[in-house]
Design a protein around this motif. Structure first.
Motif, PDB file in Angstrom:
ATOM      1  N   ASP A 297       0.913  -1.220   0.052  1.00  0.00           N
ATOM      2  CA  ASP A 297       0.063  -0.153  -0.125  1.00  0.00           C
ATOM      3  C   ASP A 297       0.742   1.272   0.066  1.00  0.00           C
ATOM      4  O   ASP A 297       0.491   2.184   0.653  1.00  0.00           O
ATOM      5  N   LEU A 298       2.198   1.116  -0.604  1.00  0.00           N
ATOM      6  CA  LEU A 298       3.155   2.378  -0.700  1.00  0.00           C
ATOM      7  C   LEU A 298       3.281   3.012   0.552  1.00  0.00           C
ATOM      8  O   LEU A 298       3.356   4.156   0.772  1.00  0.00           O
ATOM      9  N   LYS A 299       3.246   2.199   1.681  1.00  0.00           N
ATOM     10  CA  LYS A 299       3.730   2.702   3.088  1.00  0.00           C
ATOM     11  C   LYS A 299       4.861   2.131   3.500  1.00  0.00           C
ATOM     12  O   LYS A 299       5.330   1.009   3.209  1.00  0.00           O
ATOM     13  N   ILE A 300       5.702   3.237   3.872  1.00  0.00           N
ATOM     14  CA  ILE A 300       7.054   3.045   4.478  1.00  0.00           C
ATOM     15  C   ILE A 300       6.935   2.469   6.038  1.00  0.00           C
ATOM     16  O   ILE A 300       6.430   3.060   6.651  1.00  0.00           O
ATOM     17  N   ARG A 301       7.858   1.153   5.979  1.00  0.00           N
ATOM     18  CA  ARG A 301       8.122   0.830   7.624  1.00  0.00           C
ATOM     19  C   ARG A 301       9.127   1.352   8.285  1.00  0.00           C
ATOM     20  O   ARG A 301      10.289   1.090   7.604  1.00  0.00           O
ATOM     21  N   ASP A 302       9.071   2.223   9.082  1.00  0.00           N
ATOM     22  CA  ASP A 302      10.263   2.763   9.646  1.00  0.00           C
ATOM     23  C   ASP A 302      11.379   1.836  10.245  1.00  0.00           C
ATOM     24  O   ASP A 302      11.018   0.850  10.882  1.00  0.00           O
ATOM     25  N   LYS A 303      12.484   1.845   9.586  1.00  0.00           N
ATOM     26  CA  LYS A 303      13.801   1.377   9.786  1.00  0.00           C
ATOM     27  C   LYS A 303      13.961  -0.063   9.336  1.00  0.00           C
ATOM     28  O   LYS A 303      14.669  -0.736   9.423  1.00  0.00           O
ATOM     29  N   ASP A 304      12.875  -0.351   8.145  1.00  0.00           N
ATOM     30  CA  ASP A 304      13.078  -1.703   7.492  1.00  0.00           C
ATOM     31  C   ASP A 304      13.777  -1.463   6.228  1.00  0.00           C
ATOM     32  O   ASP A 304      14.168  -0.303   6.034  1.00  0.00           O
TER      33      ASP A 304
ATOM     34  N   TYR B 232      13.858  12.005   5.267  1.00  0.00           N
ATOM     35  CA  TYR B 232      14.041  10.478   5.237  1.00  0.00           C
ATOM     36  C   TYR B 232      15.433  10.200   5.339  1.00  0.00           C
ATOM     37  O   TYR B 232      16.313  10.741   4.524  1.00  0.00           O
ATOM     38  N   ILE B 233      16.130   9.319   6.102  1.00  0.00           N
ATOM     39  CA  ILE B 233      17.288   8.769   6.220  1.00  0.00           C
ATOM     40  C   ILE B 233      17.739   7.607   5.737  1.00  0.00           C
ATOM     41  O   ILE B 233      17.108   6.566   6.027  1.00  0.00           O
ATOM     42  N   LEU B 234      18.486   7.447   4.755  1.00  0.00           N
ATOM     43  CA  LEU B 234      19.015   6.235   4.016  1.00  0.00           C
ATOM     44  C   LEU B 234      20.033   5.763   4.961  1.00  0.00           C
ATOM     45  O   LEU B 234      21.202   6.144   5.021  1.00  0.00           O
TER      46      LEU B 234
ATOM     47  N   LYS C 196      19.220   0.113   1.430  1.00  0.00           N
ATOM     48  CA  LYS C 196      19.352   0.995   2.596  1.00  0.00           C
ATOM     49  C   LYS C 196      18.044   0.641   3.367  1.00  0.00           C
ATOM     50  O   LYS C 196      16.844   0.560   3.031  1.00  0.00           O
ATOM     51  N   ARG C 197      18.411   1.070   5.023  1.00  0.00           N
ATOM     52  CA  ARG C 197      17.472   1.086   5.808  1.00  0.00           C
ATOM     53  C   ARG C 197      16.720   2.549   5.880  1.00  0.00           C
ATOM     54  O   ARG C 197      17.745   3.483   5.900  1.00  0.00           O
ATOM     55  N   ILE C 198      15.569   2.707   5.734  1.00  0.00           N
ATOM     56  CA  ILE C 198      14.914   3.998   5.833  1.00  0.00           C
ATOM     57  C   ILE C 198      14.420   4.308   7.205  1.00  0.00           C
ATOM     58  O   ILE C 198      13.495   3.532   7.531  1.00  0.00           O
TER      59      ILE C 198
END
Length: 226
Positions: free
Chosen positions: A160-167, A191-193, A180-182
């Protein structure tokens, strides 16, 4: 994507009304998808793949060929017998950079068959739509991911085009495809890669810088050997 959708309809020889009837949609749905106003859902790509041998991966991403070849298809007899196998696209010569330098998704994939129960246990998923495999290159994600490992990538559309933090994600950036981990900033649109290797610097992206990137999918498993 919408241009490919038009190509599919024209390839199959349907007008918009006929195409809508075949897919169980309304004519305005076809019109809106062909104009880019409405997103083409993953489920529709699956229907076209199963009923018309249209490569759903090609429709959604533009990679590979429009039509499935015989090796890509699961036979009707397999489906009727309740086969526990699922076909997964394997981009043998595609590398995402866990470091620097990457080969993009250019060549058509091979197809590998996996046992569904194995994937459920190893990857923790029950939906396998357009799940695919590429390789990692570089050591910026070491020790989590080592160079040469095979990455199982779940397309971003499946989530669903949703980013899971730190995945961990495969991200198509102006500088190539990266692994990269986002990490999501709790307040600001930043957003930090993140690189798991402490010797590598993280990449900080804001606003347009992040919007210029495309998230290919989330890494849900990685293996040295299958």
């Amino acid at each position: 994507m919408y241009k490919r959708f038009i190509e599919v309809r024209e390839k199959l020889g349907f007008n918009k009304t006929e195409f809508a009837d075949k897919l169980g949609l309304k004519s305005y749905n076809i019109r809106d998808m062909e104009s880019g106003k409405q997103k083409i859902p993953v489920e529709l790509a699956e229907i076209l793949e199963e009923n018309f041998s249209i490569n759903g991966w090609w429709l959604l991403t533009g990679k590979g060929e429009m039509l499935l070849n015989d090796n890509d298809k699961i036979s009707k007899n397999e489906k009727k017998s309740g086969s526990n196998l699922v076909n997964i696209s394997y981009f043998k010569d595609t590398y995402a950079a866990a470091g620097a330098g990457a080969i993009n998704y250019e060549k058509a994939p091979m197809v590998m068959a996996f046992d569904k129960d194995f994937l459920k246990v190893q990857l923790g998923i029950t939906v396998f739509k357009h799940l695919h495999i590429i390789h990692a290159i570089g050591n910026s994600m070491y020790p989590t991911i080592q160079t040469g490992e095979m990455l199982f990538v779940n397309p971003f559309e499946n989530e669903d085009l949703k980013i899971r933090d730190k995945d961990i994600y495969v991200i198509n950036t102006p500088n190539g495809i990266l692994v990269k981990r986002i990490k999501i900033h709790p307040i600001k649109p930043i957003y930090i890669l993140v690189s798991d290797n402490p010797e590598d610097e993280d990449i900080i992206l804001e606003g347009d810088d992040f919007n210029s990137c495309k998230i290919v999918g989330r890494v849900i498993g990685h293996f040295n050997k299958l």
